[in-house]
Design a protein around this motif. Structure first.
Motif, short mmCIF file in Angstrom:
data_model
loop_
_atom_site.label_atom_id
_atom_site.label_comp_id
_atom_site.label_asym_id
_atom_site.label_seq_id
_atom_site.Cartn_x
_atom_site.Cartn_y
_atom_site.Cartn_z
N ASP A 116 58.08 6.68 26.72
CA ASP A 116 59.71 7.04 26.40
C ASP A 116 60.27 6.83 27.81
N ALA A 117 60.91 5.92 27.86
CA ALA A 117 61.56 5.54 29.29
C ALA A 117 63.02 5.07 28.99
N THR A 118 63.92 5.35 29.98
CA THR A 118 64.93 4.56 29.94
C THR A 118 65.20 3.94 31.07
N VAL A 119 65.30 2.24 30.87
CA VAL A 119 65.48 1.22 31.54
C VAL A 119 66.78 0.47 31.71
N TYR A 120 67.52 0.64 32.99
CA TYR A 120 68.64 0.18 33.25
C TYR A 120 69.70 0.69 31.94
N GLY A 121 69.62 2.14 31.73
CA GLY A 121 70.46 2.74 30.81
C GLY A 121 70.08 2.46 29.38
N THR A 122 68.94 1.92 28.91
CA THR A 122 68.55 1.88 27.64
C THR A 122 67.53 2.80 27.35
N ARG A 123 67.54 3.75 26.41
CA ARG A 123 66.38 4.54 26.25
C ARG A 123 65.51 4.27 25.28
N ALA A 124 64.17 4.02 25.29
CA ALA A 124 63.43 3.20 24.23
C ALA A 124 61.97 3.96 24.13
N ASN A 125 61.30 3.73 23.00
CA ASN A 125 59.88 4.13 23.08
C ASN A 125 59.24 2.84 23.46
N TRP A 126 58.62 2.42 24.40
CA TRP A 126 57.79 1.20 25.03
C TRP A 126 56.50 1.31 24.70
N ARG A 127 55.98 0.19 23.86
CA ARG A 127 54.57 0.20 23.45
C ARG A 127 53.88 -0.64 24.45
N LEU A 128 53.38 -0.11 25.41
CA LEU A 128 52.70 -0.90 26.45
C LEU A 128 51.29 -0.81 26.74
N GLN A 129 50.74 -2.06 26.88
CA GLN A 129 49.35 -2.39 27.41
C GLN A 129 49.35 -2.27 29.04
N MET A 130 48.88 -1.49 29.33
CA MET A 130 48.91 -1.33 30.90
C MET A 130 47.39 -1.47 31.33
N THR A 131 47.45 -2.13 32.58
CA THR A 131 46.24 -2.44 33.42
C THR A 131 46.52 -1.81 34.63
N MET A 132 45.60 -1.26 35.38
CA MET A 132 45.80 -0.84 36.67
C MET A 132 44.50 -1.02 37.71
N GLY A 133 44.77 -1.42 38.70
CA GLY A 133 43.38 -1.54 39.81
C GLY A 133 43.65 -0.52 40.62
N TYR A 134 42.46 0.05 41.28
CA TYR A 134 42.55 1.15 42.12
C TYR A 134 41.41 0.76 43.30
N ALA A 135 41.44 1.56 44.49
CA ALA A 135 40.75 1.27 45.45
C ALA A 135 40.56 2.70 46.06
N ARG A 136 39.16 3.09 46.39
CA ARG A 136 39.10 4.22 47.07
C ARG A 136 38.72 4.25 48.48
N GLU A 137 39.40 4.95 49.45
CA GLU A 137 38.95 5.14 50.79
C GLU A 137 38.76 6.69 50.93
N ASP A 138 37.67 7.05 51.51
CA ASP A 138 37.04 8.15 51.59
C ASP A 138 37.13 8.95 50.22
N ASP A 139 37.88 9.88 50.21
CA ASP A 139 37.85 10.72 48.93
C ASP A 139 39.28 10.52 48.14
N MET A 140 40.16 9.34 48.54
CA MET A 140 41.36 9.07 48.17
C MET A 140 41.35 7.73 47.25
N TRP A 141 41.77 7.94 46.02
CA TRP A 141 41.91 6.74 45.06
C TRP A 141 43.38 6.50 45.28
#
Length: 151
Positions: A116-141
């Protein structure tokens, strides 16, 4: 390694499957596609990032990019500026499916969400397929890249 169950917080339980140093966490209801994490050239943030105190910025690696559903690859600093200016307002998110894959100091998260987001003034329920890459340094992702597509 034998399969086991893991709680990552928020009451969700994930199944651990894998052999050797590779661990895949997937929710109990869906088993998504597994792929090797691609960090897209971003680097793990400097250790002083923890002291900056910029909230969401603390979670993003230097060089992190966000690929929007339009295909635009946006530097994280630009995205954060737009959020601060109110161009992107996030009201809520409903998780439909998520897979977390951890291999050494990298991780790949993919899932389907209704955002549920407002993007440039238009609010909608966005059906999103998300992919995220993470890296860890010491104890922090840190997030090194994120991409969204519709489903």
């Amino acid at each position: 390694m034998r399969n086991s169950s893991t709680n990552l917080g928020g009451g969700r339980r994930y199944r651990r499957v894998g052999v050797g140093s590779r661990v895949v966490l997937t929710d109990h209801h869906q088993c998504g596609q597994r792929s090797t994490p691609d960090l897209g050239g971003a680097t793990v943030p400097r250790s002083d990032r923890r002291r900056r105190g910029h909230g969401l910025d603390n979670l993003l690696a230097d060089g992190c990019t966000l690929t929007h559903i339009t295909g635009y690859v946006q530097p994280s600093g630009e995205w954060l500026s737009q959020m601060r200016a109110g161009r992107f307002l996030y009201h809520g998110i409903e998780e439909k499916r998520v897979t977390v894959e951890v291999e050494g100091n990298t991780a790949h998260v993919s899932g389907r969400f209704i955002t549920d987001a407002t993007v440039y003034g238009t609010r909608a329920n966005w059906r999103l397929q998300m992919t995220m890459g993470y890296a860890r340094e010491d104890d922090m992702w840190s997030v090194v890249r994120s991409a969204a597509a519709t489903w």
